[in-house]
Design an enzyme around this catalytic site. Structure first.
Site, PDB file in Angstrom:
ATOM      1  N   GLY A 292       3.003  -1.156   4.275  1.00 23.30           N
ATOM      2  CA  GLY A 292       2.952   0.264   3.957  1.00 23.30           C
ATOM      3  C   GLY A 292       4.344   0.805   3.681  1.00 23.30           C
ATOM      4  O   GLY A 292       4.867   0.711   2.569  1.00 23.30           O
ATOM      5  N   GLY A 293       4.980   1.345   4.722  1.00 21.07           N
ATOM      6  CA  GLY A 293       6.287   1.998   4.562  1.00 21.07           C
ATOM      7  C   GLY A 293       7.312   1.171   3.793  1.00 21.07           C
ATOM      8  O   GLY A 293       7.987   1.677   2.889  1.00 21.07           O
TER       9      GLY A 293
ATOM     10  N   SER B  91       3.741  -2.161  10.329  1.00 26.07           N
ATOM     11  CA  SER B  91       5.193  -2.102  10.487  1.00 26.07           C
ATOM     12  C   SER B  91       5.895  -3.426  10.177  1.00 26.07           C
ATOM     13  O   SER B  91       6.859  -3.805  10.844  1.00 26.07           O
ATOM     14  CB  SER B  91       5.553  -1.597  11.890  1.00 26.07           C
ATOM     15  OG  SER B  91       5.061  -0.274  12.066  1.00 26.07           O
TER      16      SER B  91
ATOM     17  N   GLU C 269      -6.867   4.245   7.924  1.00 23.89           N
ATOM     18  CA  GLU C 269      -6.763   5.684   7.649  1.00 23.89           C
ATOM     19  C   GLU C 269      -8.057   6.205   7.024  1.00 23.89           C
ATOM     20  O   GLU C 269      -8.402   7.377   7.191  1.00 23.89           O
ATOM     21  CB  GLU C 269      -5.531   5.958   6.770  1.00 23.89           C
ATOM     22  CG  GLU C 269      -4.254   5.797   7.589  1.00 23.89           C
ATOM     23  CD  GLU C 269      -3.025   5.368   6.810  1.00 23.89           C
ATOM     24  OE1 GLU C 269      -3.022   5.471   5.568  1.00 23.89           O
ATOM     25  OE2 GLU C 269      -2.060   4.903   7.459  1.00 23.89           O
TER      26      GLU C 269
ATOM     27  N   HIS D 213      -9.444   0.526   5.086  1.00 28.23           N
ATOM     28  CA  HIS D 213      -8.138   0.791   5.703  1.00 28.23           C
ATOM     29  C   HIS D 213      -8.353   1.730   6.897  1.00 28.23           C
ATOM     30  O   HIS D 213      -9.199   2.626   6.853  1.00 28.23           O
ATOM     31  CB  HIS D 213      -7.188   1.428   4.679  1.00 28.23           C
ATOM     32  CG  HIS D 213      -5.771   1.492   5.191  1.00 28.23           C
ATOM     33  ND1 HIS D 213      -5.350   2.488   6.040  1.00 28.23           N
ATOM     34  CD2 HIS D 213      -4.715   0.675   4.997  1.00 28.23           C
ATOM     35  CE1 HIS D 213      -4.076   2.281   6.347  1.00 28.23           C
ATOM     36  NE2 HIS D 213      -3.655   1.180   5.734  1.00 28.23           N
TER      37      HIS D 213
ATOM     38  N   GLU E 143      -4.976  -5.281  10.723  1.00 28.66           N
ATOM     39  CA  GLU E 143      -4.023  -4.187  10.856  1.00 28.66           C
ATOM     40  C   GLU E 143      -4.304  -3.432  12.151  1.00 28.66           C
ATOM     41  O   GLU E 143      -5.147  -2.513  12.159  1.00 28.66           O
ATOM     42  CB  GLU E 143      -4.159  -3.233   9.664  1.00 28.66           C
ATOM     43  CG  GLU E 143      -3.821  -3.874   8.334  1.00 28.66           C
ATOM     44  CD  GLU E 143      -3.288  -2.840   7.363  1.00 28.66           C
ATOM     45  OE1 GLU E 143      -2.170  -3.015   6.882  1.00 28.66           O
ATOM     46  OE2 GLU E 143      -3.973  -1.835   7.109  1.00 28.66           O
TER      47      GLU E 143
ATOM     48  N   ASN F  85       0.858  -1.184   0.000  1.00 27.70           N
ATOM     49  CA  ASN F  85       0.000   0.000   0.000  1.00 27.70           C
ATOM     50  C   ASN F  85       0.896   1.236   0.000  1.00 27.70           C
ATOM     51  O   ASN F  85       1.526   1.552   1.002  1.00 27.70           O
ATOM     52  CB  ASN F  85      -0.890  -0.026   1.259  1.00 27.70           C
ATOM     53  CG  ASN F  85      -1.678   1.258   1.431  1.00 27.70           C
ATOM     54  OD1 ASN F  85      -1.797   2.059   0.504  1.00 27.70           O
ATOM     55  ND2 ASN F  85      -2.222   1.455   2.629  1.00 27.70           N
ATOM     56  N   TRP F  86       0.920   1.927  -1.129  1.00 26.13           N
ATOM     57  CA  TRP F  86       1.846   3.065  -1.248  1.00 26.13           C
ATOM     58  C   TRP F  86       1.292   4.330  -0.619  1.00 26.13           C
ATOM     59  O   TRP F  86       1.984   5.350  -0.546  1.00 26.13           O
ATOM     60  CB  TRP F  86       2.163   3.337  -2.724  1.00 26.13           C
ATOM     61  CG  TRP F  86       2.783   2.178  -3.433  1.00 26.13           C
ATOM     62  CD1 TRP F  86       3.110   0.946  -2.890  1.00 26.13           C
ATOM     63  CD2 TRP F  86       3.141   2.093  -4.804  1.00 26.13           C
ATOM     64  NE1 TRP F  86       3.640   0.126  -3.854  1.00 26.13           N
ATOM     65  CE2 TRP F  86       3.672   0.815  -5.038  1.00 26.13           C
ATOM     66  CE3 TRP F  86       3.064   2.991  -5.871  1.00 26.13           C
ATOM     67  CZ2 TRP F  86       4.119   0.399  -6.281  1.00 26.13           C
ATOM     68  CZ3 TRP F  86       3.513   2.587  -7.117  1.00 26.13           C
ATOM     69  CH2 TRP F  86       4.036   1.306  -7.305  1.00 26.13           C
ATOM     70  N   LYS F  87       0.021   4.306  -0.232  1.00 28.16           N
ATOM     71  CA  LYS F  87      -0.629   5.489   0.343  1.00 28.16           C
ATOM     72  C   LYS F  87      -0.424   6.698  -0.591  1.00 28.16           C
ATOM     73  O   LYS F  87      -0.351   6.523  -1.805  1.00 28.16           O
ATOM     74  CB  LYS F  87      -0.104   5.762   1.747  1.00 28.16           C
ATOM     75  CG  LYS F  87      -0.093   4.508   2.603  1.00 28.16           C
ATOM     76  CD  LYS F  87       0.122   4.796   4.051  1.00 28.16           C
ATOM     77  CE  LYS F  87       0.229   3.490   4.800  1.00 28.16           C
ATOM     78  NZ  LYS F  87       0.058   3.654   6.241  1.00 28.16           N
TER      79      LYS F  87
ATOM     80  N   GLY G 249       2.507   2.272  10.607  1.00 23.70           N
ATOM     81  CA  GLY G 249       3.379   3.422  10.407  1.00 23.70           C
ATOM     82  C   GLY G 249       4.042   3.907  11.680  1.00 23.70           C
ATOM     83  O   GLY G 249       4.610   4.996  11.720  1.00 23.70           O
TER      84      GLY G 249
HETATM   85  C1  PEP Z   1      -0.571   0.011   5.940  1.00 31.36           C
HETATM   86  O1  PEP Z   1      -0.618   1.165   5.571  1.00 31.36           O
HETATM   87  O2  PEP Z   1      -1.493  -0.754   5.610  1.00 31.36           O
HETATM   88  C2  PEP Z   1       0.549  -0.422   6.767  1.00 31.36           C
HETATM   89  C3  PEP Z   1       0.518  -1.620   7.276  1.00 31.36           C
HETATM   90  O3  PEP Z   1       1.569   0.480   6.941  1.00 31.36           O
HETATM   91  P1  PEP Z   1       3.010   0.214   7.639  1.00 31.36           P
HETATM   92  O4  PEP Z   1       3.546  -1.073   7.061  1.00 31.36           O
HETATM   93  O5  PEP Z   1       3.840   1.390   7.277  1.00 31.36           O
HETATM   94  O6  PEP Z   1       2.762   0.091   9.105  1.00 31.36           O
END
Ligand code: PEP
Length: 248
Positions: free
Chosen positions: A231-232, A210, A95, A93, A165, A9-11, A171
């Protein structure tokens, strides 16, 4: 045996050039032992779909409208995602739930739209830190999953990927321990099993929060963790690909 799934997920990060380089590196890498999906920002979907055509990499939107079509400025429909070549989409998600106040009912309607248009929905569920500290983790994730079971039916889970999640791990650099994540994945699977044991046994339940190259293998080794939503670490091809390798 469930095939592992890893999504990136590049957000709202990057640029057209970065999206093209990242997709190129992932397609090149041949990650055939695991199902891989990438979720670039909307403007980059068309090119990503073209670059992934002929590969096993699925491309998806980070969100989808709960409506079929109409006067919903700023929204993107499931039919539109399909039209540009997407095969999958994120729904619910944290967010979106947090900043856009998406309710369980809206998330369920988004999942239904995705299914209607042949997209694989990736249903995200997870509790906040307050909810966990207040002893409400099980109640929250079960309510979020239950809303989709009630709206779409258990058979829909033959085509849904569930992503656990925990909001406190997204994040933040704070990952759920493999045992903490496994406990929730087992809960989610048993909730599905109370409706249909066969479907529960085949539904992919992936972990997000993470995940990094250094912790992926241990998380993915848990009995009920079928891969990850990243994500990151999905913004660097080498990191993302080493997470895919840990799943394969
Ligand atoms: C996400 O945005 O779905 C996520 C899991 O982010 P991160 O890996 O950065 O925690």
């Amino acid at each position: 045996m469930r095939r592992k799934w890893v999504g990136g997920n590049w957000k709202m990060h990057g640029s057209r050039a970065m999206a093209s380089a990242l997709v190129g590196a992932i397609v090149e890498a041949k990650t055939d032992t695991v199902d891989v999906a990438v979720f670039p920002p909307f403007p980059y979907l068309r090119e990503a779909c073209a670059a992934c055509a002929g590969s096993r990499i699925a491309v998806g939107g980070q969100d989808v409208s709960e409506h079929e079509s109409g006067a919903f400025t700023g929204e993107v429909s499931a039919a539109m995602l399909r039209d540009v070549g997407c095969g999958t989409v994120l729904a619910g998600h944290s967010e979106r739930r947090q900043y856009h106040h998406e309710s369980d009912g809206q998330v369920a309607a988004k999942v239904a739209q995705a299914l209607t248009h042949g997209l694989t929905p990736v249903l995200c569920v997870g509790e906040t830190l307050d909810e966990r500290d207040g002893g409400r983790m099980a109640e929250v994730v079960s309510r979020q999953l239950g809303a989709v079971i009630a709206h779409c039916g258990i058979v829909a889970f033959e085509r849904i990927v569930v992503a656990y999640e925990p909001v406190w791990a997204i994040g933040t650099g704070r990952t759920a321990s493999p045992a903490q994540a496994q406990e929730v994945h087992a809960l989610l699977r048993s909730q599905l099993a109370s409706d249909d044991a066969r479907i529960a046994g085949s539904t992919r339940i992936v972990y997000g929060g993470s995940v990094k190259p250094g912790n992926a293998a241990e998380l993915f080794a848990q009995a009920d963790i079928d891969g990850g939503l990243i994500g990151g670490a999905a913004l660097q091809a080498t990191d993302f690909l080493s997470i895919c390798a840990a799943a394969g």
